[in-house]
Every structure is written in C-alpha cells, then in structure tokens.
Design a protein around this motif. Structure first.
Motif, PDB file in Angstrom:
ATOM      1  N   UNK C 368     -10.868 -21.311  51.644  1.00 21.61           N
ATOM      2  CA  UNK C 368      -9.976 -22.142  50.750  1.00 21.61           C
ATOM      3  C   UNK C 368     -10.787 -23.228  50.413  1.00 21.61           C
ATOM      4  N   UNK C 369     -11.295 -23.953  51.635  1.00 22.42           N
ATOM      5  CA  UNK C 369     -11.858 -25.247  51.330  1.00 22.42           C
ATOM      6  C   UNK C 369     -12.933 -25.060  50.451  1.00 22.42           C
ATOM      7  N   UNK C 370     -13.910 -24.264  51.110  1.00 19.10           N
ATOM      8  CA  UNK C 370     -15.242 -24.083  50.197  1.00 19.10           C
ATOM      9  C   UNK C 370     -14.838 -23.669  48.561  1.00 19.10           C
ATOM     10  N   UNK C 371     -13.980 -22.863  48.360  1.00 20.99           N
ATOM     11  CA  UNK C 371     -13.676 -22.760  46.804  1.00 20.99           C
ATOM     12  C   UNK C 371     -12.935 -23.918  46.369  1.00 20.99           C
ATOM     13  N   UNK C 372     -12.371 -24.699  46.957  1.00 26.04           N
ATOM     14  CA  UNK C 372     -11.600 -25.967  46.412  1.00 26.04           C
ATOM     15  C   UNK C 372     -12.718 -27.147  46.107  1.00 26.04           C
ATOM     16  N   UNK C 379     -17.439 -25.974  39.595  1.00 26.60           N
ATOM     17  CA  UNK C 379     -17.891 -24.361  39.884  1.00 26.60           C
ATOM     18  C   UNK C 379     -16.726 -23.610  40.204  1.00 26.60           C
ATOM     19  N   UNK C 380     -16.112 -22.851  39.464  1.00 29.00           N
ATOM     20  CA  UNK C 380     -14.968 -22.211  39.592  1.00 29.00           C
ATOM     21  C   UNK C 380     -15.163 -20.777  39.993  1.00 29.00           C
ATOM     22  N   UNK C 381     -14.615 -20.335  41.187  1.00 27.40           N
ATOM     23  CA  UNK C 381     -15.193 -18.929  41.806  1.00 27.40           C
ATOM     24  C   UNK C 381     -14.009 -18.272  42.396  1.00 27.40           C
TER      25      UNK C 381
END
Lengths: 423, 160, 500, 197
Positions: C368-372, C379-381
């Motif tokens: 979660x931290x990486x995506x946030x 960069x939305x992934x």
C-alpha cells in the motif's frame, strides 16, 4: 423425644415394602400424586414451597434448595437443565444408592417437580459407574415413567415437557462436585469450572443448570404433598427435615437410617446402630464422609446431627456419612488412606490442590515407613492451611480439613508411632 | 463404513445412538467409552483412532477422557478383574490383607486369568470390605470366604 | 459505565466488566500470575494472583474478580504475601529446577518470581514426580512436561486462537501431563506462540534453543517485514556481535499478542553471512564474477550512465519504507522526470489469501505504501507484478530494488536471471545471492532492522520501524542515503558540464 | 613546562661517616645471607629454594591456577552449557557454544568450550558461578609458552589434558541423567494408560 425429633419416614417410606421399585407399588403408596399437585400450581409457587420448607442440599454443602432454584434467570431464552447428582463418591456415603434401591420413582418424581419449578425441560441423572444394579433400576424407573406419561412431552396434559436421561460416570470423585459433574456431562474431563459464573446462570453447555443431590430431589414430592410447614416442623429451626445417615465401621448395625436433623449423635449411635461391635472401643468418628474433620469421643457426647452443631464443633454434616473409628485403627494409617485418596482424586487443575495433595501423600508415605520427622506434623498443618480456600472447588479443602483435624487431635499417637518405629 | 469398521454392528448402533442422544456430540464420549468397556474390558488405541476416523470424535478429546477417569484402561485386563475397595472403612476391615491374599492368588493363576486393583471406594461401606469382580459386587468379604468367591469364578473360567 | 475502586488504598476508575487483574495491569500494579494471559480466556488454575478484598472472608483470584463499586483491594497485605509465597512453593515442588539446562532461564516467570519473593530453601524433601522430557511435538516445538506447571495457556491457545485443538492435559492430579495425542506433531504456522506464552521452559523453540542466553541479547521494537499484516515484533539481537537471534511478537492492535512462524524467520536474512556487504561492479569479462568496488565509484558510474541513457526505468519491490520511496521518487520522478516506474512482485503470490489469523498471501510489508507514494508523484497504479512489462521495454538503464526477503519471492531466480539479460542494470540489494548473477553494478542496501521508517499494512495502518543495530558493514547504506549520494554526483557532473 | 625547584640538603662533608654507615649495613646483610647459605650448604637447615622446573613446586589446594572441566561418572563432560561462567567472567574470556547432546538422555552440552587464557585474570568467578561443579581452577601454574603456542584452551584440553590423567570426576549429585526416560519408550507410552495404578 420432642416432637421435632420424632422419626418420620419420608425417604425411606418404602422400606420393607416388597417390589418397592416398581411403578405400581410406588403409585399404590401415593406416588406421583405430588407431581399432579405440582403441575396444577404455578411454577413459582413450587419454588416458594420448597424455600419455605427449609430444605437444604443433602450432598454436603447444605445450601438452601429453593434459594438455589431462584437463581435461575427466568428471562433467559436458553434451555434450562436439572441435573441429579447421584455420583456418591464420598467415602462412607451410600445413602443415594439406598434411594435407588428403595424407590427410584421418588427421585424421578422429585426431578419432574423440581424441573417444573424453574422451567427445565431436560434432566440428567448422573450416577457413578460402580452402581451397576442401581443404574439398571434407575433406567427401568425412567422407562416406566415415560410409559405412564410422567415424563416426556405434555406431562399429564399439563403442557409441561420434561425429558429425563441417565448418564454414567467413569470413576472420578471430583464428578461429585457440581461443576465437575457438568464438565463430565459435557464429555470432558471432570474438572470443576471457574466460578463465577455459577451453574444456575451458566452451567451445562453454558445454559442455566441446577445440580441437586439425589436425596434433596427425592424429598421434594413429600414436601409438595404435605406442605412446607409439615417439613419445617421436623428437625431444627435451621436444619429442617429428615436426612439419611449412613453409618459404617465397626458398629453393630451398619446401614442407612433416616432421622430428623438435630437428632443426638450418641442416641443414634447407641440405639439405632447398636453401638460398637463386640470387643471394639470408640476412638473417634468422622461425621460427614472422608472430607469431614474427625471428632473425638469427648466431642461426640453432646453432638447433634445437624448442619449447625457439627459446624460449631469444627466438623461438618456433609453427606451424612458417619464413619466410626475404633481403637484398633492406627491413626497413621487412617491419615495415609485419606491423603492417598485425595491425591488420587485431585483433578490436577489448581496448583495448591494438585501439588498439595501429592505433597501430603509423599509425607505420609515416608511417615508410615518410619522415615518421617516430628516436624512433618506442623508442616502438614501448614500445607493444609494453604490448601484451604485457595482453589476452584472444595476438593482441596476436603483434603486439608481432615488432615488438619487428625494431625491436631491425634498428635500424640502420631508422634508415638514415629518413636516406636525408630526404637 | 460398516464392513471395515473396528466395531461390530451392535456397538456401532450404540455409538450412533449416543452421538444423537445429547445436545453435543462430545457428551457422548463417556457413554461410548463405557459401552466399549462393557464389551471389551478396555479401550485400545486403535479404537480411539477409529472413533476419530469413523465417528469424527477428536482422538485428543477421547484420550483426555480415558486418561482422566479411573474406570478406563487401555490394555486388556485379566479375565476376572477384581476392584477391591481400599478406602477408610474397608481398610478398617483388613482390605490390605485381603488384597495381598488376592494378589498372591492371582500370581498363582495362569497369566490373564485374575488381576487385582485396589480402588478408592465403591460406595457400599455398610458392606465393607467390598469388591467388584468384573461387574459383580461382593460384600463383607473375609479371609474365609474370599477363596470360595474367587474359586467359583475360576471354575467358571475353566468350564468355559 | 465507570466504577471507582481502590487498590492498595489508591483510587482507580474501572470499566464495568473489567477484572481486577486487567485494571492492575493497566496501571502497572504487579499481581503475580501464570495462567492468566490477556489474549486468552480465564482459566483461574494457577491460583497465584490472590488478592484480598475488604469484607470477603477468603482471598480471591484477581484474574476472575470483576470490579464492583467501592471494592477495596489489597495486593500487598500479609495474608496475600503469604499466599503468594506458598503458591510459589506449590509450583516448585515438582518443578525440576533444571534452570542451567533450560532455555527459558532469564525470561522465566518462575525464576523471576522466585528471585523477587523468596530465595528460601524448599520444604519438600521427598522425590519429585518425573515426567517425559524433550519431546518433539511439532514445528519448532520441544516439550518438557516436567517443567510444565499446567497453567493450560498452551491448551487454550490451541483451542481459542488457532482452533486446532492439538494439545490436551492427560491424567489427573500431580500426574497430569500436557501433550498431543500420542506425541503426534502439531503442524501449523503459529506453533512458536506456544513457546512465547509458556511462562516456564516447558515449550522451547527448536530454532532458538541453545543459540544464545537471553541475557546476552537486546530487543528492538520494530515491525515484521514478512507480509502485509505488519505484526509488531521484538527483534532480539546482540549489538556487540551484530547478530540477530529471534523474533517475538509484541502486542499491538494489528496482531494482538501473536505472530506466525513464517514471520519469525525474518531475522535470518539479517545476519552477516547472508548479506551483501559492499558494492560490486561487472568485471571486464562479463562472464566472470563481479568485482568488489568502492561505493562512491559505483555511484559515480551510475550518475554517468544516467546522463547518457535515453530510456531509464525503475523496478521497485514493495519491501522498503515509505520514506525510502519518497526519497527515491523525489529524485528520479520529481527531479529527473523519469516516469517508468514498475512494481516488482512475486510471480506466484495470491494476495487475496488470508489464513484467518494473521498471515497474508501478500508477502510484502509495504504494498500500500508503495502505491500511495507513487500516487503522490502522479503515477497511479494498481497492485500487480510489472516485471515482464519492464523486461519487454527497451530501456538502456534499469535501476532495480531487489526484494529484501528473497524467500517471499517464489521465482526469484528466474527474475534475477532475466534481469541480467537487460542492457544496463544497477541492482540495489541486501542479499548475498545476487552475486551469483552478473549485472553492471550492485549496490548494498540496509535491511529493515538497521533503519527507521514506515510501512503501510494491508489496511493502510502505519507501522513504524525502529533500528536495532547500525549496518553490519560500513559500505551498506539506505536507499535514502544512496539517492542523496547519487543526486550529489549528478549535480557535480552538471556543474562540470555547465562550467566546461 | 613547569620547573619544580627542590631544596637539597647541604652535602655532608664527612664522607667517611657516610660510607662507614653503608659498609656496616652491607656487612650485616652479608652475615645473614652467608649464614643461611652455609647452614643450608652443610644441611643444617632445609632449603626453601627449588630446582624448578626439574623439581615441582606444591601450591596450596586453594590455589587458582589453570582451569579444568570435570566429568560425570560416565565420562561425559559435566558442563551443561548454562553460560553462567561466561556471564560471571569479568574478563570475557570464556566462549561457549551449546548444542543438543547426541545422547537423548542428556539435554544440552557445550559443543565448544574455550578459555582465552591471555585474557583470564584467575579470579575464580567461573568456579563460583558454576551450578554443577563443572569448571574448577586447578593447581597448575605454568602457563607460559613461546609464540605460536595455543593460548586458547579448547574443551578437550580443559577436560582431558595429560596432567588430569583421564579427567577429574565430580560426584556432586546434580546434572545426572534423567532416570525415568528411555526416550523411545517414553514417546510411545507416556499417554497410554495402564490398567493398574
């Protein structure tokens, strides 16, 4: 004898009657009339009558029966249970066996009435497995009662359902303790449950459960038939009614006797039981089963058989098992048997009892062999002291109390034993 | 299940009956073990395993119960197993000597015929000293009548 | 509703339904106890936690004593102390007292309490009950039934937490014995919790047994990197030796008192023999092993490659901290404008998997931290493995952040193999295994035990890491520090270009 | 740098008295020395001087010299690897590695036990701390050696070096084998109930 101490046959009404175990015989003697009467009463009225009668638990603790029933929460949706404690494991006790032998229907009837009182629809009779014949008699009585419509659905068209089943133990003294019995009934080891909550609120499978002794339940029909007042008149103010006393040891006539509570001990001993067997001399008496502290002949002279007097003398009425100890019996051996018994029967849950009973047994084994020390006696007293009131159930106390009493009252004999062994 | 079961058909029926008899299946453990005991005189580890495999009773729970209650054995007892009461009252009536005598007698018999076990209290103190030979109760046993009682059983054994 | 009660004449406010034990724990009033455990049901069998209640004839056990209004409790009166002393005596009479051999020594309830209250001579002179010792009863479990004080915590754990019911107490009285059915092994992922909750040395951990006496270890309060749950842990290590010995759970809302056996293995990759201790660069002959190189030198080379490269991509595993990602992306995305950031995840993971207790199929602590953080940089992934996308892309420089815990990546060999086929790779890693492959350069990273930072677990809860030791080698640094170094290098190059 | 000025006493002009004093004292000393020398030369008195190393010196029993590890009566090493000696050691010179003993009835033993004798201060704390009488400081006092000599004493050296003549057995009653436990038997029958108690 004053009126209140006149002998009445309530539980032993069928003594000497042939075929007294059969339903026909029981009915002929007025059986199941109390159930008819009770079913016509509102349930709360039954509890009120039993409360007013002053009936107390006959299993040992002497807790007022009606009061116990009133603890069952009436607003609960959970099923309620009535369990008859017919485990009778206390050494010296054989009174419940006598009820099963004389009139098992009296117990069945008593259970149906009691169940009605607090709304239980299921009951169990828990009997120790060694009573092979008695279990068969109880089973027959239950079957007969079902066939006659005294058990099952819609009993005597009253709309009240009560199912009764029988459950056999498998050899554990601790299952005579009410929550231990419930654990056993749940198919577990017979380990007592932590209180609170008490079984009246959360017992068998977490449901409100009342556990009563066989003798207690068997007295209920008579109370319903004759009314609370009649029962109250028997016995003393605080200990109402009659009780079965089982006398054993070297007496002329060992056996079960029904006597009003408050009956003088010496009169019972000399007249009913016929006194000591030929050539034997009274040395002491355990008045309430193995767990009751022993009383010396001097203490016994003015003792009366009721809850209060024996408690005042530092012992207890317990289950009414009167064990007569004669002069030939070495106290060392008696003490060893007692501690060995409790060591064997401790369920092993609570540390003071698990380790304490083993410790006492260890000390006594050495003592009997002559390997003891005089300091063992105060040590045993201290260990017992620390075992009392420290555990979930009363087994620890049951082991500690007789130990303390024997160590204290027969100190000289125990010391002499050691010296004789050494010398 | 029926063909390969560890238990015979009658016993299977009893077990099933017990499992349905109570509010929980677990409550059936004691009655089931009592019935197995009645039939075989002991509960073997294979039977404990079978109770798990065939009737879904956790073997751990069953084993806990077996280990806790003094009735249950896990090894085949002798043909005549004497449970001699050795508690306070019976002790006053010389249970120790009687047990010693029985043990000596058992030692003289063929292996597996007779065994003795002192037990705490049989609940018949008025008839002390008392013993159970298998399921049969004998009261007021004395040094004199003990031999007769046991010999009757041994006679039956040799007749059979 | 709150209730006022006093403990040792001091007033406290308790909640309805609370027990005296809970209240005392909350306020750090010590009541000795063995069978009571905050994460388990009440057994009330050790009979240790005796307290005196004003107006009650007998001492009561605090663990099963609900507070009532106006209750006056004493935990230090003479009868209570006497009861505690005897409770200890009863516990010790059949305890083998083999502390020199026992691995629990140093963290044993009985030992601590004995040192606290007594140090007296035992009164029992007879022989102790002997019971089986050293039984192999399951994964990571050694059972010594003689040391057992029958508190039944382990039995309750098996019944209540894992619901596997593997343990029972057999026989009765002082012959009672804890065990599995015929010593069958308990095989589940939570067995070592039994070792933690055992107040004595009856259960010891095969993995930790005899490795280090506990008094030679220190503990760091940090977070397990083994999966997306993020259990709070105490990491035991020896600061002088810079060695790690074991992981134990620490209470937190996320994991309560427990953690899984898989997570307990998360100390193994921290020790020096598993670690990449310095930076490496490719040998002249690309087929020969890489050569140990000075970190500064390698960072310099990377900065040069960054200048020349047309297509640069980042490959990032979700096993680093939020702070590290921020530093990394602030430079590469924010400063250099590189937007090719790919997630590197295990090829065989099932992120939906959950065992019902704690363990999760997503074996990355910071997915979660990486995506946030990526979203913070525009960069939305979606969560997913993008290794193949990266491999297919025509990049002339790939900066790859390898997983810290290689064990959580099922096909790590395949990925590392594929990675070395790319034209120019700067691999940032902490595990020694990467040296089996050939890359343009390898930089050595710190592990979770050597740094502070934050993970966000599966539910987005922040989990704080705390450093246990300084890095095992001076050549090792965190991502943040490396990025700083790299940025400084790039700036120096720019300045040079600018001036020339 | 500071300079301290010391006042000197004025030199005695009468040198004769000064020297005479020394000579007299030397004479007294020589008399004592020669007296003992002569008495011992003619065996009037026992000599305290030893011809060491040919002649061994006896130290008191309580002398804390070179360590040794004791054995059980079955010849196994007594040490249980409890680490108390290592914990007590002020010089940090004891290094132990614990392991499971291959013999199932012994739980734990030191797979490595080393003393770095160059660090040791011979305080005897290890001996004090040992709960099983496994380590003692013996009467040996010669620990000197040339460079290249082993300064780290290994477990074998500590328990079996030639002076120990096969090892020293301690009879203290702790740390004996567990009497009840034949391992395989225990595992098979520990939960099996027997018919008769």
């Amino acid at each position: 004898m004053p009126d209140n101490l006149t002998k009445v046959k309530i539980l032993t009404a069928f003594e000497g009657v042939p075929d007294s175990r059969t339903l026909t015989c029981y009915e002929a003697g007025g059986g199941y009339q109390a159930l008819r009467k009770a079913l016509a009463l509102p349930p709360s009225e039954i509890t009120a009558i039993v409360k007013a009668s002053g009936l107390r638990g006959r299993g040992g603790a002497g807790f007022p029966t009606g009061l116990k029933w009133s603890f069952v929460p009436q607003d609960s949706d959970m099923p309620k249970y009535l369990v008859c404690n017919n485990d009778e494991g206390e050494p010296g006790t054989f009174k419940d066996r006598y009820i099963c032998e004389l009139s098992p229907h009296m117990l069945v009837e008593g259970m149906a009435i009691s169940a009605r009182a607090f709304g239980a629809n299921k009951g169990y009779i828990y009997t120790r497995y060694e009573f092979f014949e008695e279990i068969a008699w109880l089973r027959t009585a239950i079957d007969e009662a079902y066939a006659a419509g005294y058990l099952g659905k819609n009993i005597l068209a009253s709309g009240f359902d009560f199912d009764l089943d029988h459950y056999e133990g498998a050899g554990a003294y601790i299952c005579g303790e009410e929550t231990g019995l419930l654990s056993s009934l749940e198919g577990k080891k017979g380990q007592p449950k932590l209180k609170p909550p008490f079984p009246a609120v959360s017992g068998y499978l977490g449901c409100p459960t009342i556990v009563n002794n066989t003798e207690t339940l068997a007295a209920v029909p008579w109370i319903i038939t004759h009314g609370a007042e009649a029962y109250r008149k028997i016995g003393t103010e605080k200990s109402a009614g009659t009780k079965l006393f089982c006398i054993s040891g070297h007496v002329q006539k060992p056996g079960v006797y029904e006597l009003p509570l408050g009956y003088p001990f010496m009169k019972f001993f000399a007249e009913e039981a016929g006194g000591m067997a030929a050539g034997r001399e009274l040395k002491g008496c355990i008045p309430g089963g193995a767990s009751a502290p022993i009383l010396t002949p001097a203490e016994l002279q003015d003792a009366t058989l009721d809850y209060e007097d024996l408690a005042a003398k530092g012992s207890m009425l317990g289950s009414g098992a009167v064990i007569i100890v004669d002069a030939e019996q070495p106290m060392v051996e008696l003490l060893k048997v007692v501690v060995d018994f409790f060591h064997h029967e401790s369920c092993g849950q609570c540390t003071p009892c698990r380790e304490g009973t083993g410790w006492l047994a260890n000390i006594m084994h050495a003592y009997v062999k002559g390997e003891g020390k005089e300091s063992d006696l105060p040590l045993m007293h201290n260990i017992s002291q620390q075992m009392m009131g420290r555990t979930i159930c009363a087994l620890s106390d049951a082991a500690a109390m007789p130990t303390q009493a024997i160590v204290q009252k027969y100190q000289d004999e125990l010391k002499n034993y050691l010296q004789a062994k050494a010398g | 299940m029926a063909s390969s079961s560890t238990f015979d058909v009658a016993l299977q029926a009893k077990i099933k009956h017990h499992l349905e008899r109570f509010e929980t299946r677990r409550s059936a453990i004691l009655p089931i073990l009592n019935d197995i005991h009645q039939q075989y005189g002991f509960v073997s580890p294979a039977q404990v395993q079978a109770l798990e495999d065939e009737f879904d009773l956790p073997r751990l729970q069953v084993q806990e119960v077996i280990s806790f209650y003094s009735r249950y054995r896990q090894q085949q007892p002798s043909r005549y197993h004497v449970q001699f009461c050795d508690n306070i009252v019976c002790r006053m009536f010389a249970s120790q000597q009687l047990i010693a005598k029985l043990k000596a007698k058992a030692a003289g018999c063929a292996a597996g015929t007779l065994s003795v076990e002192p037990v705490p209290c049989l609940g018949v103190c008025d008839g002390a000293p008392a013993m159970l030979v298998n399921d049969e109760r004998h009261l007021r046993v004395t040094c004199d009548n003990l031999d007769g009682i046991i010999d009757d059983y041994l006679q039956r054994a040799s007749d059979a | 509703m709150s209730i006022a009660i006093t403990i040792n004449e001091e007033e406290f406010t308790a909640e309805q339904g609370q027990t005296v034990m809970e209240l005392a724990q909350q306020h750090d009033i010590y009541i000795p106890h063995f069978c009571w455990h905050p994460g388990l049901s009440i057994a009330g069998v050790c009979r240790f936690c005796m307290v005196e209640v004003e107006g009650r004839p007998k001492l009561e056990i605090a663990c099963n004593l609900p507070v009532t209004a106006g209750m006056q409790v004493r935990t230090d009166s003479e009868p209570v102390q006497e009861a505690h002393k005897w409770a200890l005596e009863f516990h010790l009479i059949n305890h083998p007292l083999d502390c020199p051999i026992c691995d629990q020594a140093g963290e044993c309830g009985l030992q601590d309490y004995y040192m606290q209250v007594g140090k007296y001579q035992a009164q029992m002179t007879q022989a102790k009950v002997l019971k089986p010792k050293k039984l192999d009863v399951g994964v990571d479990l050694v059972l010594d039934t003689e040391r057992c004080i029958l508190c039944s915590r382990c039995v309750r754990f098996e019944d209540e937490v894992t619901k596997s019911g593997g343990l029972g107490i057999f026989d009765r009285g002082d012959r009672a014995i804890i065990g599995t059915y015929q010593n069958k092994r308990i095989e589940h992922n939570y067995t070592t919790n039994l070792v933690d909750i055992c107040p004595v040395g009856a259960f010891t951990s095969k993995d930790f047994r005899f490795k280090k006496r506990v008094w030679f270890t220190q503990e760091a309060q940090t977070v397990c990197p083994g999966c997306a749950t993020g259990c709070a842990i105490d990491l035991a290590f020896n600061a002088d030796l810079k060695r790690y010995y074991r992981i134990k759970p620490r209470f937190s809302e996320v994991n309560a008192h427990w953690m899984c056996n898989f997570g307990r293995g998360m100390y193994m990759h921290l020790n020096v023999e598993q670690r990449l201790l310095s930076a490496y660069s490719a040998a002249e002959d690309a087929h020969k092993p890489m050569l140990k190189t000075d970190t500064a030198h390698i960072v310099q080379a990377l900065a040069e490659q960054l200048q020349q490269a047309q297509q640069v991509a980042l490959l990032v595993t979700p096993q680093y901290t939020v702070e590290d990602y921020r530093a990394l992306l602030a430079f590469f995305v924010g400063k250099l404008g590189i937007r090719n950031v790919h997630q590197w995840r295990s090829r065989q993971e099932d992120t939906e998997k959950f065992d019902g207790v704690l363990w999760r199929g997503d074996q990355n602590p910071n997915s979660r931290g990486l995506l946030e953080v990526l979203a913070e940089f525009g960069i939305d992934k979606q969560q997913g493995n993008e290794f193949d996308t990266l491999a297919a892309g025509n990049y002339d420089l790939v900066i790859a952040l390898a997983p810290q815990v290689l064990a959580t990546f099922a096909d790590i060999e395949t990925d590392l193999q594929k990675l070395q086929e790319l034209p120019w790779v700067s691999l940032w890693a902490s595990a020694k295994q990467v040296l089996d492959y050939r890359y343009q350069q390898v930089l050595a990273l710190t592990c979770f035990a050597e740094q502070r930072g934050t993970y966000r677990n599966y539910a987005g809860v922040e989990r704080q890491l705390h450093a246990a030791t300084s890095p095992v080698s001076a050549e090792i640094m965190s991502i943040t520090a490396l990025v700083e170094k790299l940025a400084a290098c790039c700036k120096a190059q720019e300045d040079e270009h600018g001036s020339s | 740098m500071a300079v301290v000025r010391v006042k000197r006493p004025p030199a005695d002009r009468n040198i004769f008295f000064q020297v005479a004093g020394y000579v007299a004292e030397i004479g007294k000393g020589m008399r004592l020395t020669m007296g003992i020398f002569l008495r011992q030369l003619f065996k009037r008195e026992a000599s305290n001087t030893l011809e060491w190393p040919e002649q061994p010196a006896d130290y008191g029993e309580r002398f804390k010299g070179k360590h040794f590890l004791t054995l059980r009566d079955d010849g196994e090493i007594r040490c249980t690897a409890c680490f108390l000696c290592a914990t007590a050691c002020p010089a940090d010179c004891i290094h132990i590695e614990a392991a499971e003993h291959p013999d199932g009835s012994i739980e734990k033993y030191p797979s490595r036990f080393e003393i770095d004798i160059l660090r040791c201060v011979f305080c005897g704390m290890c001996e004090e701390a040992c709960p099983v009488d496994a380590i003692r400081l013996g009467p040996e006092y010669t620990m000197a050696g040339a460079a290249g000599e082993k300064w780290v004493y290994t477990k074998d050296y500590l328990s079996q070096r030639s002076v120990l003549e096969g090892g020293v057995t301690s009879v203290k009653d702790e740390n004996t084998k567990h009497p009840d436990l034949d391992r395989e038997d225990a595992a098979q029958t520990s939960h099996l109930k027997h018919g008769v108690h």
